[in-house]
Design an enzyme around this catalytic site. Structure first.
Site, PDB file in Angstrom:
ATOM      1  CE  LYS A 274      17.697  87.069  58.942  1.00 31.02           C
ATOM      2  NZ  LYS A 274      18.473  86.491  57.835  1.00 31.02           N
ATOM      3  NE  ARG A 309      16.244  91.409  52.737  1.00 27.34           N
ATOM      4  CZ  ARG A 309      15.378  90.840  53.590  1.00 27.34           C
ATOM      5  NH1 ARG A 309      15.779  90.459  54.794  1.00 27.34           N
ATOM      6  NH2 ARG A 309      14.127  90.646  53.224  1.00 27.34           N
TER       7      ARG A 309
END
Length: 337
Positions: A274, A309
């Protein structure tokens, strides 16, 4: 609802009064921050200690006493990190086969939820995901599959094709039929914190206290799920790193992950590749953020996170194997995929 923050610890020998954190074999605690002051676990009510220490129910038949790796498989042309890489059916199945040797769960999504992403139709999402799930199952891969969708019709089609759980980035807010579907099928569901929708969420990244507000939102979504008939042992929570949050919000959530164990549900962390990782680590492209992503995954493991994840499953699996050996367990055994 408690917002205590247990102080997570690893390593041996453990003190006699050490308690497992959220059922972990590697992470323990004996005191927690409460309004800025340290409190001993021995001073807390037994139900409070149990909420932060108790073992979590299995997910898709998998025990949660060690961190599980959830491998991301985006069958989209426009995901922020790997859009288009697994868009073709044969590419997606090839990647699923590779990941199945490294990951405990495969998370398959057909709609990008990156900041600014526009929605796709139900039929387009089904067309992108269902043939992949069928092909994975047809090829003999038995690894549990999560369908990453906010739409009940997509989730139903995916479950029919062989998926085992639902990962809803809106925590059942988007589709009024989703809660009933999950309750009827009796499958696990991950409730993630997010605001607005992917196209506009970064315009709503405003909080007075991001940790408290995300915690209380997830508590409210758990209550909604329970009232819809979803069993408590089918619920997973995710603080939603990057979804309507800026860098300082993401860091605050990561520093306070143990607060979310007070919700009594398994904790999933999805921070892989991210933007904040690239901002801090100096990496513009998503694929260049692998080392930082592994660092965040190991931080999550050390805070008792149950499911990580990630895009980089092999690298994360290797790092976790070393982390677990260093953290120490009573049995001295190491987890394999």
């Amino acid at each position: 609802m408690s917002r205590l923050r247990p102080v997570a610890m690893t390593g041996t020998p453990r003190p006699a009064d050490a308690l497992p954190l959220a059922g972990s074999r590697c992470v323990w605690w004996r005191e927690a921050l409460d309004a800025g002051a340290l409190r001993s676990a021995s001073e807390m009510a037994p139900e409070v200690r149990d909420r932060f220490s108790g073992a979590k129910p299995d997910v898709c038949g998998l025990k949660l006493d060690r961190p599980l790796v959830m491998g991301i498989l985006n069958t989209t042309p426009d995901s922020f990190s790997d859009g288009g890489a697994h868009y073709a059916l044969e590419d997606a199945v090839r990647r699923a086969r590779s990941m199945s040797a490294e990951a405990d769960i495969l998370d398959i999504g057909g709609e990008s939820t990156r900041p600014g992403a526009k929605p796709v139709s139900v039929q387009a999402e089904i067309t992108r995901t269902v043939p992949v799930i069928r092909a994975i199952r047809g090829s003999g891969i038995a690894t549990p599959i999560s369908i990453d969708t906010r739409k009940a019709e997509v989730a139903a089609a995916a479950l029919d094709a062989g998926a085992d759980m639902v990962n809803d980035v809106t925590a059942l807010r988007y589709d009024p039929e989703m809660a009933a579907l999950v309750a009827e099928r009796g499958v696990p569901v991950c409730l993630m914190h997010s605001v607005a929708d992917p196209e506009t969420m970064q315009q709503h990244a405003r909080y007075d206290d991001v940790v408290a507000e995300v915690h209380d939102h997830l508590a409210e979504r758990i209550a909604v799920a329970r009232s819809a008939g979803i069993a408590r042992d089918r619920l997973i929570v995710d603080p939603g790193i990057g979804f309507g949050k800026v860098l300082e919000h993401n860091l605050a959530l990561l520093r306070n992950l143990t607060v979310f164990h007070g919700l009594g549900a398994p904790l999933l962390l999805g921070a892989s590749r991210k933007r904040f990782i690239g901002t801090i680590g100096g990496a513009d492209a998503g694929a260049e953020r692998m080392p930082g992503s592994v660092a965040v995954a190991l931080h999550g493991a050390a805070q008792g996170v149950h499911i990580l994840r990630v895009h980089d499953t092999a690298e994360t699996r290797q790092a976790l194997s070393l982390w677990e050996a260093l953290a120490g367990t009573d049995e001295g055994q190491h987890h394999g995929a």
